[in-house]
Design a protein around this motif. Sequence first.
Motif, PDB file in Angstrom:
ATOM      1  N   VAL A 164       3.410   8.812   5.117  1.00 44.35           N
ATOM      2  CA  VAL A 164       2.869   7.941   4.703  1.00 44.35           C
ATOM      3  C   VAL A 164       1.318   7.432   5.943  1.00 44.35           C
ATOM      4  CG1 VAL A 164       2.938   5.314   4.571  1.00 44.35           C
ATOM      5  CG2 VAL A 164       4.335   7.081   4.193  1.00 44.35           C
ATOM      6  N   ASP A 165       0.400   7.541   6.293  1.00 45.59           N
ATOM      7  CA  ASP A 165      -0.296   6.502   6.883  1.00 45.59           C
ATOM      8  C   ASP A 165      -0.760   5.195   7.158  1.00 45.59           C
ATOM      9  OD1 ASP A 165      -1.359   9.447   8.682  1.00 45.59           O
ATOM     10  OD2 ASP A 165      -1.501  10.350   6.800  1.00 45.59           O
ATOM     11  N   CYS A 166      -0.832   4.378   8.291  1.00 44.75           N
ATOM     12  CA  CYS A 166      -1.139   2.791   8.028  1.00 44.75           C
ATOM     13  C   CYS A 166      -2.350   2.706   9.166  1.00 44.75           C
ATOM     14  CB  CYS A 166      -0.043   2.405   8.694  1.00 44.75           C
ATOM     15  SG  CYS A 166       1.862   3.121   7.480  1.00 44.75           S
ATOM     16  N   ASP A 167      -3.289   2.611   8.862  1.00 42.75           N
ATOM     17  CA  ASP A 167      -4.890   2.607   9.804  1.00 42.75           C
ATOM     18  C   ASP A 167      -4.981   1.737   9.578  1.00 42.75           C
ATOM     19  OD1 ASP A 167      -5.299   4.901  10.979  1.00 42.75           O
ATOM     20  OD2 ASP A 167      -4.745   5.965   9.056  1.00 42.75           O
ATOM     21  N   VAL A 168      -5.314  -0.017  10.817  1.00 47.01           N
ATOM     22  CA  VAL A 168      -5.600  -1.149  10.820  1.00 47.01           C
ATOM     23  C   VAL A 168      -7.011  -1.307  10.587  1.00 47.01           C
ATOM     24  CG1 VAL A 168      -5.237  -2.999  12.156  1.00 47.01           C
ATOM     25  CG2 VAL A 168      -2.902  -0.949  11.773  1.00 47.01           C
ATOM     26  N   LEU A 169      -7.166  -1.848  10.056  1.00 49.65           N
ATOM     27  CA  LEU A 169      -9.029  -1.936   9.488  1.00 49.65           C
ATOM     28  C   LEU A 169      -8.849  -3.033  10.495  1.00 49.65           C
ATOM     29  CD1 LEU A 169      -9.185  -1.205   5.807  1.00 49.65           C
ATOM     30  CD2 LEU A 169      -8.803   0.229   7.918  1.00 49.65           C
ATOM     31  N   GLN A 170      -8.363  -4.026  10.685  1.00 48.32           N
ATOM     32  CA  GLN A 170      -8.934  -5.522  10.949  1.00 48.32           C
ATOM     33  C   GLN A 170      -6.772  -6.385  11.487  1.00 48.32           C
ATOM     34  OE1 GLN A 170     -12.498  -7.531   9.639  1.00 48.32           O
ATOM     35  NE2 GLN A 170     -10.281  -9.911   9.329  1.00 48.32           N
ATOM     36  N   ALA A 171      -6.961  -5.639  12.514  1.00 47.00           N
ATOM     37  CA  ALA A 171      -5.934  -6.727  12.904  1.00 47.00           C
ATOM     38  C   ALA A 171      -5.801  -8.679  13.593  1.00 47.00           C
ATOM     39  CB  ALA A 171      -5.486  -5.453  14.873  1.00 47.00           C
ATOM     40  N   ASP A 172      -4.280  -9.143  12.847  1.00 44.90           N
ATOM     41  CA  ASP A 172      -4.566 -10.462  13.680  1.00 44.90           C
ATOM     42  C   ASP A 172      -3.154 -10.688  13.525  1.00 44.90           C
ATOM     43  OD1 ASP A 172      -5.413 -13.479  14.084  1.00 44.90           O
ATOM     44  OD2 ASP A 172      -4.778 -13.718  12.725  1.00 44.90           O
ATOM     45  N   GLY A 173      -1.944  -9.758  14.417  1.00 48.90           N
ATOM     46  CA  GLY A 173      -0.493 -10.094  14.559  1.00 48.90           C
ATOM     47  C   GLY A 173       0.004  -9.004  12.650  1.00 48.90           C
ATOM     48  N   GLY A 174       0.988  -8.956  14.050  1.00 49.36           N
ATOM     49  CA  GLY A 174       2.190  -8.179  12.429  1.00 49.36           C
ATOM     50  C   GLY A 174       1.483  -6.719  11.595  1.00 49.36           C
ATOM     51  N   THR A 175       0.644  -5.818  12.879  1.00 48.40           N
ATOM     52  CA  THR A 175       0.368  -4.886  12.122  1.00 48.40           C
ATOM     53  C   THR A 175       1.620  -3.984  10.983  1.00 48.40           C
ATOM     54  OG1 THR A 175      -0.256  -3.591  14.000  1.00 48.40           O
ATOM     55  CG2 THR A 175      -1.869  -5.590  13.379  1.00 48.40           C
ATOM     56  N   ARG A 176       2.576  -3.834  12.643  1.00 45.72           N
ATOM     57  CA  ARG A 176       3.340  -3.261  12.124  1.00 45.72           C
ATOM     58  C   ARG A 176       4.959  -3.354  11.327  1.00 45.72           C
ATOM     59  NH1 ARG A 176       6.394  -2.437  18.280  1.00 45.72           N
ATOM     60  NH2 ARG A 176       4.317  -3.661  18.465  1.00 45.72           N
ATOM     61  N   THR A 177       4.699  -4.788  11.079  1.00 42.07           N
ATOM     62  CA  THR A 177       5.187  -5.036   9.552  1.00 42.07           C
ATOM     63  C   THR A 177       4.462  -5.057   8.544  1.00 42.07           C
ATOM     64  OG1 THR A 177       4.985  -7.468  10.393  1.00 42.07           O
ATOM     65  CG2 THR A 177       6.981  -6.258  11.390  1.00 42.07           C
ATOM     66  N   ALA A 178       3.639  -5.458   8.426  1.00 40.36           N
ATOM     67  CA  ALA A 178       2.507  -5.576   6.966  1.00 40.36           C
ATOM     68  C   ALA A 178       2.199  -3.605   6.978  1.00 40.36           C
ATOM     69  CB  ALA A 178       0.513  -5.980   7.898  1.00 40.36           C
ATOM     70  N   ALA A 179       2.464  -2.755   7.792  1.00 43.34           N
ATOM     71  CA  ALA A 179       3.016  -1.399   7.496  1.00 43.34           C
ATOM     72  C   ALA A 179       4.132  -1.377   6.734  1.00 43.34           C
ATOM     73  CB  ALA A 179       2.480  -0.267   9.049  1.00 43.34           C
ATOM     74  N   ILE A 180       5.121  -1.301   7.227  1.00 45.59           N
ATOM     75  CA  ILE A 180       5.789  -0.895   6.595  1.00 45.59           C
ATOM     76  C   ILE A 180       6.088  -1.430   5.339  1.00 45.59           C
ATOM     77  CG2 ILE A 180       8.633  -1.613   6.565  1.00 45.59           C
ATOM     78  CD1 ILE A 180       8.158  -1.802   9.049  1.00 45.59           C
ATOM     79  N   THR A 181       5.479  -2.584   5.026  1.00 45.68           N
ATOM     80  CA  THR A 181       5.672  -3.877   3.977  1.00 45.68           C
ATOM     81  C   THR A 181       5.013  -2.773   2.901  1.00 45.68           C
ATOM     82  OG1 THR A 181       6.312  -5.353   4.973  1.00 45.68           O
ATOM     83  CG2 THR A 181       5.705  -5.999   2.110  1.00 45.68           C
ATOM     84  N   GLY A 182       3.571  -2.521   3.508  1.00 44.43           N
ATOM     85  CA  GLY A 182       2.432  -1.719   2.353  1.00 44.43           C
ATOM     86  C   GLY A 182       2.720   0.035   1.780  1.00 44.43           C
ATOM     87  N   GLY A 183       3.028   0.062   3.353  1.00 44.32           N
ATOM     88  CA  GLY A 183       3.561   1.363   3.481  1.00 44.32           C
ATOM     89  C   GLY A 183       4.474   2.284   2.551  1.00 44.32           C
ATOM     90  N   PHE A 184       5.676   0.618   2.028  1.00 44.32           N
ATOM     91  CA  PHE A 184       6.154   1.512   1.254  1.00 44.32           C
ATOM     92  C   PHE A 184       5.801   0.963  -0.570  1.00 44.32           C
ATOM     93  CE2 PHE A 184       9.372  -0.416  -2.735  1.00 44.32           C
ATOM     94  CZ  PHE A 184      10.068  -0.286  -2.451  1.00 44.32           C
ATOM     95  N   VAL A 185       4.969   0.589  -0.999  1.00 39.09           N
ATOM     96  CA  VAL A 185       4.083   0.582  -1.990  1.00 39.09           C
ATOM     97  C   VAL A 185       4.134   1.865  -2.216  1.00 39.09           C
ATOM     98  CG1 VAL A 185       2.454  -0.952  -3.128  1.00 39.09           C
ATOM     99  CG2 VAL A 185       4.294  -1.925  -1.772  1.00 39.09           C
ATOM    100  N   ALA A 186       2.661   2.329  -1.463  1.00 41.92           N
ATOM    101  CA  ALA A 186       2.043   3.608  -0.406  1.00 41.92           C
ATOM    102  C   ALA A 186       3.337   4.660  -1.265  1.00 41.92           C
ATOM    103  CB  ALA A 186       1.802   3.600  -0.018  1.00 41.92           C
TER     104      ALA A 186
END
Lengths: 246, 246, 246, 246, 246, 246
Positions: B120-142
């Motif tokens: 699961v590749d999690c690439d931050v296009l834009q960062a405004d806090g909480g990128t690692r938790t967003a990556a987990i929540t979105g990565g689960f869907v992927a």
Amino acid sequence: MPALMPSRTNGRADLDLRALSLEPGFSKHAEGSCLIRCGDTQVLCTASVEDRVPPHVYGTGAGWVTAEYGMLPRSTHERMAREAAKGKQGGRTLEIQRLIGRALRAAVDLRALGPRTITVDCDVLQADGGTRTAAITGGFVALALAVKALKASRKISTAPVKRHVAAVSVGILDGAVRLDLDYGEDSTAEVDMNVVATGEGELVEVQGTAEGKAFRRDQLDQMIDAALAGIARLKEAQARALEVRG
Amino acid sequence: MPALMPSRTNGRADLDLRALSLEPGFSKHAEGSCLIRCGDTQVLCTASVEDRVPPHVYGTGAGWVTAEYGMLPRSTHERMAREAAKGKQGGRTLEIQRLIGRALRAAVDLRALGPRTITVDCDVLQADGGTRTAAITGGFVALALAVKALKASRKISTAPVKRHVAAVSVGILDGAVRLDLDYGEDSTAEVDMNVVATGEGELVEVQGTAEGKAFRRDQLDQMIDAALAGIARLKEAQARALEVRG
Amino acid sequence: MPALMPSRTNGRADLDLRALSLEPGFSKHAEGSCLIRCGDTQVLCTASVEDRVPPHVYGTGAGWVTAEYGMLPRSTHERMAREAAKGKQGGRTLEIQRLIGRALRAAVDLRALGPRTITVDCDVLQADGGTRTAAITGGFVALALAVKALKASRKISTAPVKRHVAAVSVGILDGAVRLDLDYGEDSTAEVDMNVVATGEGELVEVQGTAEGKAFRRDQLDQMIDAALAGIARLKEAQARALEVRG
Amino acid sequence: MPALMPSRTNGRADLDLRALSLEPGFSKHAEGSCLIRCGDTQVLCTASVEDRVPPHVYGTGAGWVTAEYGMLPRSTHERMAREAAKGKQGGRTLEIQRLIGRALRAAVDLRALGPRTITVDCDVLQADGGTRTAAITGGFVALALAVKALKASRKISTAPVKRHVAAVSVGILDGAVRLDLDYGEDSTAEVDMNVVATGEGELVEVQGTAEGKAFRRDQLDQMIDAALAGIARLKEAQARALEVRG
Amino acid sequence: MPALMPSRTNGRADLDLRALSLEPGFSKHAEGSCLIRCGDTQVLCTASVEDRVPPHVYGTGAGWVTAEYGMLPRSTHERMAREAAKGKQGGRTLEIQRLIGRALRAAVDLRALGPRTITVDCDVLQADGGTRTAAITGGFVALALAVKALKASRKISTAPVKRHVAAVSVGILDGAVRLDLDYGEDSTAEVDMNVVATGEGELVEVQGTAEGKAFRRDQLDQMIDAALAGIARLKEAQARALEVRG
Amino acid sequence: MPALMPSRTNGRADLDLRALSLEPGFSKHAEGSCLIRCGDTQVLCTASVEDRVPPHVYGTGAGWVTAEYGMLPRSTHERMAREAAKGKQGGRTLEIQRLIGRALRAAVDLRALGPRTITVDCDVLQADGGTRTAAITGGFVALALAVKALKASRKISTAPVKRHVAAVSVGILDGAVRLDLDYGEDSTAEVDMNVVATGEGELVEVQGTAEGKAFRRDQLDQMIDAALAGIARLKEAQARALEVRG
């Protein structure tokens, strides 16, 4: 078999560009940005301004424009290893970002830019052929927006963007010249050429490569003609995108 | 002074999540993908399936799930040097991708997955806090979409996704517990905690860090409560996104 | 089967610490040093003072405390490749040294330290579980001795060490909470948590990870209780070691 | 001036060795280990046995002995940067570990060892001159213990250790030949030589370097004499250490 | 069998040097240069002068001499991987260039050189044994020419080259001492020694290594005698080359 | 000012090549080799044959031709840092060796070569402009000699070299097209183009770059004409060199 097909995928004629979209101001943080889509190829271009210059320009009063290029690991059909994890950028990456940098510098009066560096990052979100030329065309828009912002904030007085610069690929498939190749075409082309030109139709960079068999002088001529016609249309799209954003 | 402010930026209450959007199927090439937006944070998550496993699982019949994390150079306020150009991934990057990988493995029955690896590749296009938790929540869907595709193609019979996994940040600012911090909050928080939990509200990972001053036991309790409530809402959003795409 | 065993290896009860020894002043050259032994885990901690600070503190008048962590190649059951030979530090190493650094900074008033950097090197001579928590507990002693030396030489007037900081691991095995896991326990634990706290029992860092199955809220509570009780005992041992050396 | 000084630091005569201690079996995990102390120099030597061989011996039936060398960052007067963090081993490190490996291979019948590799790790806990020669002398003990364990477990039948190998430094200071230099002497010596020899007094390696001024043939002779006398005494200490442990 | 052979390859007697040629001024750009050929070994040595010094000499008024060594990938029997492509210089390379640097510094009065660095690059075009000693002998000529040019341009007044430095290998094959080994001899020698000495016959560096079996004290003596005799002849060749070029 | 000069340095006319020399068989070890001199530019080209192929050709029965490029540190006016010491090859190096490899593959029938790799190393001993085109022209000779040797040893039956490939640079200076630029010309040229073509005058690669100002279509045509004329003469020199050696 190709002879039986009325045209290219998506019904394109040989000298048609792919569907093009330029989305300026895509990024919240960058001084200038543009998401360019050429068919299924998507490149996010951001221009970042910093008040420092590399050693070779230091002390001359002039500025610098440079580019970096990257592909997301799954921008491609098969997942590629992440260059950051491999610990180095490959030769293809370095070659492409040197090309983008040279092309964008041709658009700019570095003296008028003053002692600052603009770094244009071109990151491929999705790849379907022509990522380097899309990066140049979209990167120009990001660069122009960053310069416009500098001017608006009165940090510079003269406009350092002298001319439009855009780029397109062209190739020979089954003996026929085709413009703006997608990945499927690119990987089977006999000749693959990238052309960078100004808005006035002068050449900035010409890179043509035969894969396996060499090409004739007259084929070179046809490819240049096709590319210059395509670049003229790309320039118009750039101008429209910049008007909207301006 | 904070007492005088009626609420957080954008009128959020202390325990509100930011505006959330999950765009499944964003990528053309990946077996599963999801673009997640939490406020101004945008992370592109893609799940790639490969028919091979790392050495430590080889020969056991089980599969593996791993994650990689990256930030585009200008995803942040100031441009960061590209890790590929620096020649190595920093400690923060490695730490985050280890966290994402552990979190996503908690969602999956690796034995049922069979001898294949999902990256699961999690690439931050834009960062405004909480990128690692967003990556987990979105990565689960992927990840769930990639598994669904494996099942649809009859490569696996049992569903290896056992449970939802989602994550959120929580912190203490001016003594008050706040959920889902944006960059401005995160950088001034006294305590910063990331919580990963299952759809049933059990804990998978708890990482809390005091910046400068320590925190009390009862503050830990309040933060966990807030995080679990937020994760319940994130789980619902994941379920809706997967229904749409299913 | 574990039910038949009266206790843990070496006859420890579930909430017992391992045999602990702190040997301050182990190193001839370092400004402060301590060899810590927790059971068979041995970590040599040295604190080195340098009159310079990293860029992000430069010019603020404040100092900095940082940590580095390494394992001798044969500190472990199987020989590991030397990180210097591999050409980079792994993710685990970077993650651990970032944790140690954050933990030790929580003990220090960086402003009172003045414009100097203290680097605490934690090198594992022998590993049997809990090396990162041992490094924090022993590193604190090395740090405090280095600061004491600075004070004795009148380079600083105010004492920059504000409070004790110590750390311990705690986990769940066969459903039971156990304190200060050795390697055998750590590798079979269902949940593994590292807790860093101050001498006053306030939390500095909480890192809990479920391996394979998630944990309940009440289990988190029990683990925190056990860890705080253990840290109180570690703090007393630190105080005794510092008295001897003082 | 030196003429007025009755002797060297610690009252040593010119041809005295420093206080020597060999602590075999220091490490819990390694197949063989020895902590060697020569004055204030301390080197932890561990010998690890693995059932695989490097490509150049593969398929010959013979085994291999190799060495690695490292210094803890604060083993020295001033803290050195950690090689793992710098991302490469320096020239001095590589040169030293090549020397140690060659020296230890001279002690072993690689054919009798069988298809396995013994890696001798020599990690300097504290440095005060002569770390490479201490590593050879102590590494031999670790190696011999690992081989003894192999024999005890009946994995090999013939004893592959053919002879003792030990090493010492010797130099010229103020025109006088001195044995076993400490750091202060080493850094001011006009000539610095490391000699490796067998228990029978045959030479394995001779490395002499003039710093700034060249040395005469007769001075070379005196240094070799002094070194061989010292090595004879080191060999006895090795034999005693091995008896104790045997 | 060797007993039946009247002499070495090419009819050399045991203490003969190989055919030697020194071609000073080979390079157009370098301040000093020399192509040295010893039999089939060819090393291109260039000396480059730069007006800066490394940190450890900075501010002392003195200069520095350093060396770098490389082999072209196909200078050897089998093609070797290019070190630039592998991303690091191997231990052998680093060891050799440290040796060359030390040897050449013994020829120079660094104080008289003034605050500048001379880098002597020694690149092996073709290897047939003895590349490091050829690099020293030829590197001395390049260095002396660069210094001569500095003097001619009146940048320095005192001549900083104090003495000749040259080097040769010597070994034991089938019990006999042989001078200036070629690759075939070197790879079968029982003992391999490199000797660096001044024009006056004083020793600068002695590096002798036994391969597999140790060597006796009297064999060391014979090898030193042979090497010093060879170096005297190399010194004469250097002097002739410098006269021609002077 | 240039208008007043009757001709270029050395009296060359605008479309003259520099003095050219091809020295086949320069290297003792390589299967094929050629030292090419174009004016003061000297490139040593060696072709090495190995019985293995890269992964992307493995199992196809075909072979592979690849190139590597390097510059000796003092091949240039100012000494450059050694890439092996810097730990990576720069973008320019990688770009050039990719170009050389593509160009040489255009000369070869990889299927007829059979499952082996020929690596052409091009090492610049002295640089004065046009090193990459010299590497292609000289590399072709080395490659052809290696293939001839394979054929002579009956390892292959069909001749895999299908056609000559050679290369030359061409540029625009003060508005005039000039062939085969030396360093002084290259660094002031407005347009710089490298052309690779076959012995029959078909194009293999065209790389033209404007420095600062763009170029017109008719200027492109003139440059191609000039380059093809030059390449015809280079092809004849290659043929003569191969006859001599054949």
